[in-house]
Motif scaffolding. Structure first.
Motif, short mmCIF file in Angstrom:
data_model
loop_
_atom_site.label_atom_id
_atom_site.label_comp_id
_atom_site.label_asym_id
_atom_site.label_seq_id
_atom_site.Cartn_x
_atom_site.Cartn_y
_atom_site.Cartn_z
N TYR A 77 0.85 -1.18 0.00
CA TYR A 77 0.00 0.00 0.00
C TYR A 77 0.90 1.25 0.00
O TYR A 77 1.46 1.60 1.04
CB TYR A 77 -0.90 0.03 1.24
CG TYR A 77 -1.74 -1.22 1.44
CD1 TYR A 77 -3.01 -1.32 0.89
CD2 TYR A 77 -1.26 -2.29 2.20
CE1 TYR A 77 -3.78 -2.47 1.08
CE2 TYR A 77 -2.02 -3.43 2.39
CZ TYR A 77 -3.29 -3.52 1.83
OH TYR A 77 -4.04 -4.65 2.02
N ASN A 82 -2.71 5.61 -1.28
CA ASN A 82 -3.62 5.13 -0.25
C ASN A 82 -3.51 6.03 0.98
O ASN A 82 -2.53 5.95 1.74
CB ASN A 82 -3.29 3.68 0.14
CG ASN A 82 -3.41 2.72 -1.01
OD1 ASN A 82 -4.49 2.23 -1.32
ND2 ASN A 82 -2.30 2.46 -1.69
N HIS A 104 -6.63 3.12 9.02
CA HIS A 104 -7.06 2.78 7.67
C HIS A 104 -5.98 3.24 6.70
O HIS A 104 -5.40 4.32 6.89
CB HIS A 104 -8.38 3.47 7.31
CG HIS A 104 -9.59 2.84 7.90
ND1 HIS A 104 -9.83 2.83 9.26
CD2 HIS A 104 -10.65 2.20 7.33
CE1 HIS A 104 -10.98 2.21 9.51
NE2 HIS A 104 -11.49 1.82 8.35
N GLY A 106 -6.00 3.67 2.61
CA GLY A 106 -6.96 3.52 1.53
C GLY A 106 -8.29 3.08 2.12
O GLY A 106 -8.75 3.63 3.12
N ASP A 107 -8.88 2.05 1.56
CA ASP A 107 -10.15 1.53 2.09
C ASP A 107 -9.96 0.27 2.92
O ASP A 107 -10.93 -0.45 3.21
CB ASP A 107 -11.13 1.27 0.95
CG ASP A 107 -10.59 0.28 -0.08
OD1 ASP A 107 -9.44 -0.19 0.07
OD2 ASP A 107 -11.31 -0.03 -1.05
N SER A 109 -8.77 -1.51 6.49
CA SER A 109 -8.57 -1.21 7.91
C SER A 109 -7.61 -2.22 8.53
O SER A 109 -7.62 -3.40 8.17
CB SER A 109 -9.90 -1.22 8.67
OG SER A 109 -10.50 -2.51 8.62
#
Length: 204
Positions: A77, A82, A104, A106-107, A109
């Protein structure tokens, strides 16, 4: 509670340990760091089945299916693609053996359990992640302002015509200026390397 204590005593729990800098090259994640491009490791948390490797450019996650399996899924990531958000640190209670750092990217967690005896190191990581999230949020807004300003400038200049230049030449000049402006602002506000942030907050 007793099951958790028993699992820790048997070495079957998944409480992470912060790896010392001198041992960075001994973890699997080091093989996937882009050293050739100047990528450097600043923080690693290793548990029975996962590794969380924070570099100046990205979070590298070696995601294990279970503590008894050797299979790993490599996930990367980048911070520039992100956004880091919702960063929390959950300290330990009286009988707890671990603390949790949550965030978090990006999307996705993350909630990482870490040995509570290493809370000082996790505090450092918490500060670094908070700072990165603040820098990215601020720079994203500044880049929006830059895009808006160049659009306004293009519209204003577009209304101006001169006898010495054709419409095609004016259009080309305006677009080239706009492109160069946005390119410079992108480089200024879309930071890829956060090594300076880690160096400021991470003390190992």
């Amino acid at each position: 509670m007793f099951k958790k204590l028993a699992a820790d005593a048997l070495g079957l729990s998944d409480i992470g340990k912060v790896i010392e800098r001198k041992d960075f090259d001994k973890v699997d994640a080091d093989d996937y760091v882009m050293h050739e491009d100047g990528e450097q490791i600043y923080f690693i948390i290793k548990s029975k089945k996962d590794e969380y490797c924070f570099t100046n450019l990205a979070l590298i996650h070696l995601d294990g299916e279970s503590a008894i399996s050797s299979k790993r899924i490599l996930k990367r990531y980048s911070y520039t693609a992100n956004e880091i958000s919702k960063v929390y640190l959950e300290t330990a209670g009286t009988v707890d053996l671990d603390i949790e750092i949550k965030f978090h990217i990006g999307d996705v967690s993350f909630s990482i359990d870490v040995d509570k005896r290493q809370i000082e190191q996790i505090k450092d990581l918490y500060k670094a992640l908070i700072k990165i999230s603040e820098i990215v949020a601020t720079n994203d807004q500044l880049y929006v302002y830059a895009m808006s300003s160049v659009q306004i400038a293009k519209e204003s200049i577009g209304r101006i015509s001169t006898q010495s230049a054709s419409a095609t030449e004016q259009f080309s000049a305006i677009n080239e200026a706009a492109y160069n402006w946005l390119k410079s602002k992108h480089a200024e506000h879309k930071i890829k390397d956060f090594g300076s942030v880690f160096e400021k907050y991470i003390n190992q």
